[in-house]
Design a protein around this motif. Structure first.
Motif, mmCIF file in Angstrom:
data_model
loop_
_atom_site.group_PDB
_atom_site.id
_atom_site.type_symbol
_atom_site.label_atom_id
_atom_site.label_comp_id
_atom_site.label_asym_id
_atom_site.label_seq_id
_atom_site.Cartn_x
_atom_site.Cartn_y
_atom_site.Cartn_z
ATOM 1 N N GLU A 87 7.089 -14.757 -2.248
ATOM 2 C CA GLU A 87 6.901 -14.246 -3.606
ATOM 3 C C GLU A 87 6.382 -12.813 -3.474
ATOM 4 O O GLU A 87 5.182 -12.586 -3.341
ATOM 5 C CB GLU A 87 5.899 -15.104 -4.381
ATOM 6 N N TYR A 88 7.283 -11.859 -3.504
ATOM 7 C CA TYR A 88 6.893 -10.483 -3.226
ATOM 8 C C TYR A 88 6.103 -9.842 -4.373
ATOM 9 O O TYR A 88 5.185 -9.063 -4.148
ATOM 10 C CB TYR A 88 8.130 -9.632 -2.935
ATOM 11 N N ARG A 127 6.003 -7.227 -5.894
ATOM 12 C CA ARG A 127 6.508 -5.853 -5.846
ATOM 13 C C ARG A 127 7.935 -5.890 -5.292
ATOM 14 O O ARG A 127 8.214 -6.592 -4.329
ATOM 15 C CB ARG A 127 5.628 -4.985 -4.952
ATOM 16 N N ASN A 128 8.832 -5.098 -5.901
ATOM 17 C CA ASN A 128 10.230 -5.133 -5.467
ATOM 18 C C ASN A 128 10.607 -3.995 -4.538
ATOM 19 O O ASN A 128 11.776 -3.811 -4.216
ATOM 20 C CB ASN A 128 11.170 -5.136 -6.685
ATOM 21 N N LYS A 129 9.627 -3.214 -4.089
ATOM 22 C CA LYS A 129 9.916 -2.185 -3.091
ATOM 23 C C LYS A 129 8.680 -1.984 -2.238
ATOM 24 O O LYS A 129 7.552 -2.171 -2.694
ATOM 25 C CB LYS A 129 10.362 -0.869 -3.729
ATOM 26 N N VAL A 130 8.891 -1.580 -0.990
ATOM 27 C CA VAL A 130 7.796 -1.508 -0.036
ATOM 28 C C VAL A 130 7.152 -0.137 0.040
ATOM 29 O O VAL A 130 6.034 0.004 0.523
ATOM 30 C CB VAL A 130 8.286 -1.947 1.362
ATOM 31 N N ALA A 131 7.818 0.900 -0.430
ATOM 32 C CA ALA A 131 7.267 2.248 -0.306
ATOM 33 C C ALA A 131 7.809 3.139 -1.413
ATOM 34 O O ALA A 131 8.843 2.852 -2.026
ATOM 35 C CB ALA A 131 7.619 2.839 1.056
ATOM 36 N N GLN A 132 7.098 4.229 -1.669
ATOM 37 C CA GLN A 132 7.578 5.206 -2.633
ATOM 38 C C GLN A 132 8.763 5.981 -2.052
ATOM 39 O O GLN A 132 8.867 6.174 -0.842
ATOM 40 C CB GLN A 132 6.455 6.191 -2.974
ATOM 41 N N THR A 133 9.649 6.422 -2.942
ATOM 42 C CA THR A 133 10.739 7.286 -2.502
ATOM 43 C C THR A 133 10.179 8.675 -2.190
ATOM 44 O O THR A 133 9.044 9.019 -2.562
ATOM 45 C CB THR A 133 11.804 7.413 -3.592
ATOM 46 N N THR A 134 10.997 9.507 -1.523
ATOM 47 C CA THR A 134 10.575 10.872 -1.215
ATOM 48 C C THR A 134 10.240 11.622 -2.496
ATOM 49 O O THR A 134 9.229 12.340 -2.574
ATOM 50 C CB THR A 134 11.684 11.610 -0.446
ATOM 51 N N ALA A 135 11.078 11.460 -3.522
ATOM 52 C CA ALA A 135 10.838 12.141 -4.798
ATOM 53 C C ALA A 135 9.524 11.697 -5.424
ATOM 54 O O ALA A 135 8.767 12.512 -5.966
ATOM 55 C CB ALA A 135 12.001 11.868 -5.749
ATOM 56 N N GLU A 136 9.226 10.395 -5.345
ATOM 57 C CA GLU A 136 7.975 9.891 -5.915
ATOM 58 C C GLU A 136 6.773 10.424 -5.153
ATOM 59 O O GLU A 136 5.749 10.774 -5.758
ATOM 60 C CB GLU A 136 7.985 8.358 -5.901
ATOM 61 N N ARG A 137 6.879 10.496 -3.821
ATOM 62 C CA ARG A 137 5.761 11.030 -3.036
ATOM 63 C C ARG A 137 5.530 12.505 -3.350
ATOM 64 O O ARG A 137 4.384 12.954 -3.480
ATOM 65 C CB ARG A 137 6.039 10.845 -1.534
ATOM 66 N N PRO A 171 1.676 -12.748 -3.349
ATOM 67 C CA PRO A 171 2.086 -11.459 -2.784
ATOM 68 C C PRO A 171 1.242 -11.041 -1.586
ATOM 69 O O PRO A 171 0.195 -11.618 -1.324
ATOM 70 C CB PRO A 171 1.894 -10.496 -3.957
ATOM 71 N N GLY A 172 1.737 -10.007 -0.891
ATOM 72 C CA GLY A 172 1.042 -9.492 0.272
ATOM 73 C C GLY A 172 1.966 -8.610 1.075
ATOM 74 O O GLY A 172 2.973 -8.108 0.566
ATOM 75 N N SER A 173 1.629 -8.434 2.344
ATOM 76 C CA SER A 173 2.444 -7.634 3.240
ATOM 77 C C SER A 173 3.864 -8.189 3.318
ATOM 78 O O SER A 173 4.053 -9.376 3.566
ATOM 79 C CB SER A 173 1.814 -7.626 4.641
ATOM 80 N N PHE A 174 4.864 -7.333 3.107
ATOM 81 C CA PHE A 174 6.252 -7.802 3.138
ATOM 82 C C PHE A 174 6.563 -8.481 4.472
ATOM 83 O O PHE A 174 7.106 -9.579 4.514
ATOM 84 C CB PHE A 174 7.209 -6.625 2.919
ATOM 85 N N THR A 175 6.231 -7.811 5.576
ATOM 86 C CA THR A 175 6.512 -8.373 6.897
ATOM 87 C C THR A 175 5.718 -9.655 7.121
ATOM 88 O O THR A 175 6.244 -10.646 7.648
ATOM 89 C CB THR A 175 6.187 -7.357 8.001
ATOM 90 N N GLY A 176 4.447 -9.660 6.728
ATOM 91 C CA GLY A 176 3.610 -10.836 6.900
ATOM 92 C C GLY A 176 4.116 -12.032 6.118
ATOM 93 O O GLY A 176 4.105 -13.169 6.620
ATOM 94 N N LEU A 177 4.569 -11.805 4.896
ATOM 95 C CA LEU A 177 5.093 -12.912 4.093
ATOM 96 C C LEU A 177 6.346 -13.502 4.731
ATOM 97 O O LEU A 177 6.523 -14.724 4.763
ATOM 98 C CB LEU A 177 5.417 -12.433 2.674
ATOM 99 N N ARG A 178 7.192 -12.644 5.240
ATOM 100 C CA ARG A 178 8.408 -13.145 5.896
ATOM 101 C C ARG A 178 8.065 -13.915 7.174
ATOM 102 O O ARG A 178 8.735 -14.902 7.510
ATOM 103 C CB ARG A 178 9.357 -11.986 6.205
ATOM 104 N N THR A 179 7.021 -13.484 7.873
ATOM 105 C CA THR A 179 6.613 -14.186 9.097
ATOM 106 C C THR A 179 6.180 -15.610 8.796
ATOM 107 O O THR A 179 6.674 -16.577 9.398
ATOM 108 C CB THR A 179 5.477 -13.427 9.795
#
Length: 280
Positions: free
Chosen positions: A250-251, A253-263, A101-109
């Motif tokens: 291999e992410y 984590r299945n999401k990159v950020a919290q939702t507005t409600a979670e924040r 795992p790691g940065s979503f963008t970095g892993l895709r790169t």
């Protein structure tokens, strides 16, 4: 055994990390003992772009803090290493990449570049988990690190972690706990003396309760292309490779950020906790 040329890429963190490994015919590769351990650890600390440990093994390394622009630096860094080594991409036998795992963008790169180059060259890819790379780095830096709890700051108040044991007879890591995502308090300390690798101890302090049980903490054992290449060479020789079209991150984590409600809920909880402290 013929000569092996392996390219390793990692952009799972804020670093653009590339290593080119050339092992002469019959060469065993880099070991985690004696002068080779010093060689590997020295290279991991940035001791020059072109390093030779002994006659049958040569390594060239780039490890640069690039932040969010690693995608623009990765291909030029690869070209520089091949130029320094006097090799071409056509000499490459396999391409390894930090799968996560790691940065979503970095892993895709890293995955995309490894996949594209390997497809064009008709060679296999070798995915290597970034937490296993942390364990490999810890062992290269300290041969006594044969049981490693690897833990990385995953942001969003969580950590990625996994538990590994080095099997000396097999010459390979055994995975005792697969890559997982948890709050730092929920990370389970191994039941044997262990090294804690990664940046989670620095990120979470006393909240990472497993750190108190560690025999050693190696905060410098982080994702890096050199230990990645070391682990990938074993995998390549054992036939643990994939076709280029099978490469995938291999992410964990299945999401990159919290939702507005979670924040908003987290903010309200923090304000409530602060208010409770104020009335005591």
């Amino acid at each position: 055994m013929t000569e092996t040329v392996l390219l390793a890429l990692d952009t799972s963190t804020e670093y653009c990390s590339v290593a080119l490994l050339r092992v002469a015919a019959g060469g065993a590769g880099i070991s985690a003992s004696g002068t080779d351990s010093a060689f590997a650890a020295g290279a991991a600390m940035g001791a020059g772009p072109g390093i030779e440990s002994r006659s049958e093994v040569s390594v060239w390394v780039r490890h640069e803090a690039t932040g969010a622009v690693s995608s623009t630096r990765l291909l030029p860094a690869i070209a520089e290493l091949f130029d320094e080594a006097g090799l071409t991409l056509a000499d490459c036998d396999a391409i390894a990449f930090g799968a996560g795992p790691g940065s979503f963008t970095g892993l895709r790169t890293a995955t995309g570049v490894a996949q594209g180059l390997a497809f064009g060259l008709d060679i296999p890819v070798v995915p290597v988990g970034t937490l296993l790379v942390c364990a490999e780095s810890a062992r290269l830096r300290d041969p006594a690190a044969t049981r490693v709890l690897a833990a990385l700051d995953a942001r969003m108040d969580e950590a990625y972690w996994a538990d590994y044991a080095w099997d000396a007879a097999a010459g390979e890591w055994r995975t005792l706990q697969v890559a997982s995502l948890d709050a730092p308090e929920r990370i389970v300390a191994p039941d044997a003396p262990f090294t804690l690798a990664g940046n989670a101890a620095a990120a979470f302090g006393a909240r990472l309760t497993a750190a108190a049980a560690a025999r050693a903490i190696d905060g410098e054992a982080l994702p890096h292309a050199l230990p990645l290449a070391h682990a990938a060479l074993r995998a390549y020789r054992a036939g643990r490779t994939q076709r280029a079209d099978e490469a995938a991150p291999e992410y964990v984590r299945n999401k990159v950020a919290q939702t507005t409600a979670e924040r908003l809920a987290a903010k309200a909880a923090a304000q409530g906790a602060a208010g409770s402290e104020g009335v005591r």
